[in-house]
Design an enzyme around this catalytic site. Structure first.
Site, PDB file in Angstrom:
ATOM      1  N   TYR A  74       0.956  -1.210  -0.029  1.00  0.00           N
ATOM      2  CA  TYR A  74       0.352  -0.269  -0.520  1.00  0.00           C
ATOM      3  C   TYR A  74       1.258   1.519   0.322  1.00  0.00           C
ATOM      4  CZ  TYR A  74      -3.663   3.262   1.868  1.00  0.00           C
ATOM      5  OH  TYR A  74      -4.397   4.262   2.385  1.00  0.00           O
ATOM      6  N   ASP A 117     -11.386   6.698   6.044  1.00  0.00           N
ATOM      7  CA  ASP A 117     -10.072   7.769   5.841  1.00  0.00           C
ATOM      8  C   ASP A 117     -10.545   9.254   5.865  1.00  0.00           C
ATOM      9  OD1 ASP A 117      -7.948   9.097   5.344  1.00  0.00           O
ATOM     10  OD2 ASP A 117      -7.555   7.922   4.083  1.00  0.00           O
ATOM     11  N   ASP A 176      -3.087   3.630   9.727  1.00  0.00           N
ATOM     12  CA  ASP A 176      -3.926   3.290   9.094  1.00  0.00           C
ATOM     13  C   ASP A 176      -4.331   1.581   9.764  1.00  0.00           C
ATOM     14  OD1 ASP A 176      -4.984   4.583   7.305  1.00  0.00           O
ATOM     15  OD2 ASP A 176      -4.221   3.970   6.024  1.00  0.00           O
TER      16      ASP A 176
END
Lengths: 125, 125
Positions: B14, B38, B100
């Site tokens: 990612y 997000d 995250d």
């Protein structure tokens, strides 16, 4: 809803409670019906009774919690932090790299905590 | 279920997708029915169509993602990482400190991503 600064201050109090060997301070940050999943993937602890036992044991076994990066807020009622857990048991030192996500209720108490760390995040020194 | 090492490798992919300016690589890591929040507290994006638009825009605007601490696994199907997002727009540089949390399905795709960062985690340089 807590401000970002208030959530971050509470997470700092969580670290301080461990670092001052004060489990009651840590426990006082949680709501009566709080849930704790530490580590994520293990059985959830539900309610302050279970949490209190867990934190009394873990504060006793942890030597230090050290932030590894600034605490993060969000646009909601959750915040997150990356830190290391320093444990010393029978002369063996272990460091666990962990990320905690905490969610707060409107009274400013933690209602949910998730601790992300796995077996590979623990290193014996 | 993915191993810890596999989850961490996907999270590294990612970061790499952003850093190589390759939005399709980033999008390919997600399941068709994935959900993305997000930042946490904003409306969830549901399904690959919405995600694809979001990531094409965000990869284009992000200059670099930099890990701030080792990626963490868990005892379940989730992992977490603390990193900074470096954005440059019209000559103005901004850094956002973010964490995250990603959850993976058995096929190894991300089914849920939550990004913890708030207004106070963004600093203009």
């Amino acid at each position: 809803m807590l401000t970002e600064a208030e959530m971050k201050a509470n997470m700092q109090r969580y670290l301080d409670g461990f670092n001052k060997n004060d489990p009651e301070k840590v426990i006082s940050l949680f709501a009566a019906d709080a849930q704790v999943e530490d580590p994520v993937g293990s059985e959830k602890l539900i309610g302050k009774g279970s949490l209190a036992d867990f934190f009394r044991q873990s504060v006793a076994s942890v030597k230090q919690l050290k932030l590894e990066a600034p605490i993060r807020g969000s646009h909601g009622n959750s915040a997150a932090m990356a830190f290391s857990i320093h444990v010393e048991k029978e002369g063996i030192k272990t460091i666990i790299h962990c990320i905690d996500v905490m969610t707060f209720n409107d009274a400013g108490k933690i209602i949910d905590m998730k601790a992300y760390w796995g077996p590979e995040d623990a290193q014996q020194l």
